[in-house]
Design a protein around this motif. Sequence first.
Motif, PDB file in Angstrom:
ATOM      1  N   VAL A 280      89.334  65.663 165.995  1.00 41.85           N
ATOM      2  CA  VAL A 280      89.505  64.430 164.950  1.00 41.85           C
ATOM      3  C   VAL A 280      90.164  64.971 163.574  1.00 41.85           C
ATOM      4  O   VAL A 280      90.434  64.297 162.915  1.00 41.85           O
ATOM      5  CB  VAL A 280      88.201  63.734 165.052  1.00 41.85           C
ATOM      6  CG1 VAL A 280      87.780  63.069 166.227  1.00 41.85           C
ATOM      7  CG2 VAL A 280      87.124  64.631 164.174  1.00 41.85           C
ATOM      8  N   GLY A 281      89.889  66.200 163.412  1.00 44.72           N
ATOM      9  CA  GLY A 281      90.637  66.732 162.325  1.00 44.72           C
ATOM     10  C   GLY A 281      89.925  66.551 160.959  1.00 44.72           C
ATOM     11  O   GLY A 281      88.621  66.055 160.979  1.00 44.72           O
ATOM     12  N   GLU A 282      90.704  66.045 160.008  1.00 42.74           N
ATOM     13  CA  GLU A 282      90.407  65.470 158.568  1.00 42.74           C
ATOM     14  C   GLU A 282      89.847  64.362 158.729  1.00 42.74           C
ATOM     15  O   GLU A 282      89.190  63.765 157.690  1.00 42.74           O
ATOM     16  CB  GLU A 282      91.562  65.625 157.729  1.00 42.74           C
ATOM     17  CG  GLU A 282      91.987  66.966 157.363  1.00 42.74           C
ATOM     18  CD  GLU A 282      90.808  68.054 156.888  1.00 42.74           C
ATOM     19  OE1 GLU A 282      90.294  67.332 155.880  1.00 42.74           O
ATOM     20  OE2 GLU A 282      90.907  69.198 157.237  1.00 42.74           O
ATOM     21  N   ALA A 283      89.963  63.335 159.696  1.00 39.29           N
ATOM     22  CA  ALA A 283      89.694  62.103 159.764  1.00 39.29           C
ATOM     23  C   ALA A 283      88.216  61.998 159.991  1.00 39.29           C
ATOM     24  O   ALA A 283      87.632  60.932 159.613  1.00 39.29           O
ATOM     25  CB  ALA A 283      90.320  61.333 160.872  1.00 39.29           C
ATOM     26  N   GLY A 284      87.449  62.940 160.626  1.00 32.63           N
ATOM     27  CA  GLY A 284      86.240  62.684 161.011  1.00 32.63           C
ATOM     28  C   GLY A 284      85.183  63.093 159.521  1.00 32.63           C
ATOM     29  O   GLY A 284      85.613  63.954 158.767  1.00 32.63           O
ATOM     30  N   GLU A 285      84.109  62.692 159.727  1.00 33.63           N
ATOM     31  CA  GLU A 285      82.919  63.423 158.689  1.00 33.63           C
ATOM     32  C   GLU A 285      82.136  64.055 159.470  1.00 33.63           C
ATOM     33  O   GLU A 285      81.351  63.897 160.399  1.00 33.63           O
ATOM     34  CB  GLU A 285      82.246  62.263 157.982  1.00 33.63           C
ATOM     35  CG  GLU A 285      81.244  62.742 156.940  1.00 33.63           C
ATOM     36  CD  GLU A 285      80.644  61.566 156.240  1.00 33.63           C
ATOM     37  OE1 GLU A 285      79.902  61.802 155.328  1.00 33.63           O
ATOM     38  OE2 GLU A 285      81.165  60.512 156.198  1.00 33.63           O
ATOM     39  N   PHE A 286      81.958  65.448 158.810  1.00 31.23           N
ATOM     40  CA  PHE A 286      81.378  66.674 159.702  1.00 31.23           C
ATOM     41  C   PHE A 286      79.814  66.855 158.917  1.00 31.23           C
ATOM     42  O   PHE A 286      79.903  66.928 157.811  1.00 31.23           O
ATOM     43  CB  PHE A 286      82.207  67.849 159.764  1.00 31.23           C
ATOM     44  CG  PHE A 286      83.514  67.789 160.355  1.00 31.23           C
ATOM     45  CD1 PHE A 286      83.610  67.832 161.791  1.00 31.23           C
ATOM     46  CD2 PHE A 286      84.560  67.451 159.669  1.00 31.23           C
ATOM     47  CE1 PHE A 286      84.604  67.296 162.572  1.00 31.23           C
ATOM     48  CE2 PHE A 286      85.654  67.158 160.382  1.00 31.23           C
ATOM     49  CZ  PHE A 286      85.899  67.118 161.660  1.00 31.23           C
ATOM     50  N   LEU A 287      79.039  66.789 159.922  1.00 35.49           N
ATOM     51  CA  LEU A 287      77.466  67.236 159.511  1.00 35.49           C
ATOM     52  C   LEU A 287      76.799  67.955 160.475  1.00 35.49           C
ATOM     53  O   LEU A 287      77.107  68.145 161.720  1.00 35.49           O
ATOM     54  CB  LEU A 287      76.781  65.680 159.678  1.00 35.49           C
ATOM     55  CG  LEU A 287      77.345  64.345 159.001  1.00 35.49           C
ATOM     56  CD1 LEU A 287      76.881  63.247 159.416  1.00 35.49           C
ATOM     57  CD2 LEU A 287      77.100  64.703 157.269  1.00 35.49           C
ATOM     58  N   PRO A 288      75.726  68.739 159.930  1.00 36.06           N
ATOM     59  CA  PRO A 288      74.885  69.740 160.741  1.00 36.06           C
ATOM     60  C   PRO A 288      74.308  69.034 161.898  1.00 36.06           C
ATOM     61  O   PRO A 288      73.548  68.030 161.606  1.00 36.06           O
ATOM     62  CB  PRO A 288      73.880  70.523 159.686  1.00 36.06           C
ATOM     63  CG  PRO A 288      73.872  69.115 158.766  1.00 36.06           C
ATOM     64  CD  PRO A 288      75.165  68.610 158.432  1.00 36.06           C
ATOM     65  N   PRO A 289      74.332  69.761 163.004  1.00 35.93           N
ATOM     66  CA  PRO A 289      73.685  69.054 164.154  1.00 35.93           C
ATOM     67  C   PRO A 289      72.023  69.279 164.194  1.00 35.93           C
ATOM     68  O   PRO A 289      71.332  68.778 165.167  1.00 35.93           O
ATOM     69  CB  PRO A 289      74.311  69.549 165.541  1.00 35.93           C
ATOM     70  CG  PRO A 289      74.758  71.149 164.883  1.00 35.93           C
ATOM     71  CD  PRO A 289      74.990  70.740 163.456  1.00 35.93           C
ATOM     72  N   LYS A 290      71.701  70.291 163.294  1.00 42.24           N
ATOM     73  CA  LYS A 290      69.945  70.291 163.445  1.00 42.24           C
ATOM     74  C   LYS A 290      69.123  69.958 162.436  1.00 42.24           C
ATOM     75  O   LYS A 290      68.155  69.959 162.130  1.00 42.24           O
ATOM     76  CB  LYS A 290      69.965  72.044 163.368  1.00 42.24           C
ATOM     77  CG  LYS A 290      70.432  72.476 164.819  1.00 42.24           C
ATOM     78  CD  LYS A 290      70.279  73.911 164.699  1.00 42.24           C
ATOM     79  CE  LYS A 290      70.674  74.872 166.030  1.00 42.24           C
ATOM     80  NZ  LYS A 290      70.352  76.396 166.208  1.00 42.24           N
ATOM     81  N   ASN A 291      69.904  68.976 161.329  1.00 43.62           N
ATOM     82  CA  ASN A 291      69.119  68.512 160.135  1.00 43.62           C
ATOM     83  C   ASN A 291      69.474  67.012 160.037  1.00 43.62           C
ATOM     84  O   ASN A 291      70.881  66.583 159.843  1.00 43.62           O
ATOM     85  CB  ASN A 291      69.728  69.131 159.063  1.00 43.62           C
ATOM     86  CG  ASN A 291      68.763  68.805 157.571  1.00 43.62           C
ATOM     87  OD1 ASN A 291      68.162  68.001 157.770  1.00 43.62           O
ATOM     88  ND2 ASN A 291      69.079  69.385 156.592  1.00 43.62           N
ATOM     89  N   PRO A 292      68.627  65.972 160.361  1.00 43.75           N
ATOM     90  CA  PRO A 292      68.793  64.660 160.233  1.00 43.75           C
ATOM     91  C   PRO A 292      69.076  64.213 158.933  1.00 43.75           C
ATOM     92  O   PRO A 292      69.833  63.094 158.762  1.00 43.75           O
ATOM     93  CB  PRO A 292      67.522  63.973 160.774  1.00 43.75           C
ATOM     94  CG  PRO A 292      66.677  65.075 160.716  1.00 43.75           C
ATOM     95  CD  PRO A 292      67.229  66.354 160.646  1.00 43.75           C
ATOM     96  N   ASP A 293      68.550  64.750 157.872  1.00 47.02           N
ATOM     97  CA  ASP A 293      68.660  64.257 156.501  1.00 47.02           C
ATOM     98  C   ASP A 293      70.210  63.866 155.890  1.00 47.02           C
ATOM     99  O   ASP A 293      70.547  63.025 155.477  1.00 47.02           O
ATOM    100  CB  ASP A 293      68.261  65.160 155.468  1.00 47.02           C
ATOM    101  CG  ASP A 293      66.695  65.469 155.789  1.00 47.02           C
ATOM    102  OD1 ASP A 293      65.877  64.599 156.403  1.00 47.02           O
ATOM    103  OD2 ASP A 293      66.122  66.488 155.325  1.00 47.02           O
ATOM    104  N   PRO A 294      71.213  64.689 156.182  1.00 52.14           N
ATOM    105  CA  PRO A 294      72.621  64.461 155.853  1.00 52.14           C
ATOM    106  C   PRO A 294      73.007  63.330 156.740  1.00 52.14           C
ATOM    107  O   PRO A 294      73.925  62.439 156.293  1.00 52.14           O
ATOM    108  CB  PRO A 294      73.288  65.779 156.237  1.00 52.14           C
ATOM    109  CG  PRO A 294      72.312  66.770 156.242  1.00 52.14           C
ATOM    110  CD  PRO A 294      71.398  66.262 156.684  1.00 52.14           C
TER     111      PRO A 294
END
Length: 433
Positions: free
Chosen positions: A372-386
């Motif tokens: 998805v390149g720049e169109a996605g919003e990337f978040l860490p898979p081990k931390n629910p807070d973000p």
Amino acid sequence: MAPRPIAYNLLRLILAATHTTPRGVDRIDYGYISYLLDHWPADVVGVMPTLVGPRFFPREQLFKARDRLDGLWREHIDPGGDRILARLIRRFDDPGLPEPPPKPRGFLPGAKGIPRIARLLLGGGITLGKPITALPPKALYLDIGHYGLTFPRAFRWRWKRPDIRTIFMVHDTIPLEYPEFVADETFRAHQRLVVKTAKYADSLIVPTRSAGKAVEEALANHRVRPIDIHALPLPIDDLFGRHVSPVRELQGRPYFMICGAVEPRKNHRLLIEAWRELIRRHGEATPKLIVAGSPGFASQEIIREMSAEESLRRSILLASGLSSPAMAQLMASARAVLMPSFIEGFGLPPGEALSVGTPALVSDIPAHREAVGEAGEFLPPKNPDPWVEAIENLMDDARFEERRAAARTFVPRRWGDYMRDVTAVLLNEPVRA
């Protein structure tokens, strides 16, 4: 170079007939055979296992079987006629409405699946076919479904036909890299797949460069001849596009979605934790989470946890067996599609969501970066807070519209462009960058 005849492995599509709706990988398989039947200038035959060994069947029979499979799937119904979608809409108002237990989609067909396979084969005008050793001279053997590579004796015929060039798609090596995420038999089947690929493949198609690197590493200890590996990002079906209208009954009712099999590697538990926190903060104003997918490996505990608390039962709604048009409409009216997977070979849902103009919140893993390149919003898979913070941002209308504008910058790869590159692989020509 003149096009060569194609011998296409049909096993995954035959097994996909046991279900009323296809998975994403089934749609890719169906897209391949449909394009080749309609456009490939040389002959196309279909290969399938039988009680007397692998046999192949003529192109005219494949046309009939393809149309029959299309009729067995509920892909052409109006989304308003999708009973799974209708029930889901009712559950928005009555979350306590009893939900039939979802049925897992196994490898082998169940009691209801066998008659559907029989209808597919009989409707396609079943014949005895011809032994696979009699394939047309210099044919290309194409297997993109994985299943055909996992049977111990599936390729002994290959040594009798050195004129045939073999092209496989290897989706990923997740079972070997992360055996804790799969059943033991899946792990063993993938081991067989790697050995057979190393032994028989002339060319490989993979969905991402990261998957290609993992495949190359897995093959290193088994390879007996050079293998060309081509990373071709998967296409998005045309039914996922800006023309898709949202679900009318859900307008003004914020919700989020996660799509795909319910299994540990998809990381549903992170979203369960995120929704516990959202419920704590927002109470009755908490948006719904739609879990659109069938039970997969080790899903029982995940599904049980979704319904362990009354507040979660009211906020997390499982929808198994949605048609693709209904899925597209649900995506079009969602605040975002969420995909917190620990690992993926590609991952179609984020691209499908962006294609209809809906934001995609995805785990920060290489496959998602490529998909998805720049169109996605990337978040860490081990931390629910973000994830909680990102979801809360999208609950705000102004910020939601900002993310929708970013989603609209995504340009999906469609079947025509994808098959142009596949054709280059089949013709043994350079693939355009």
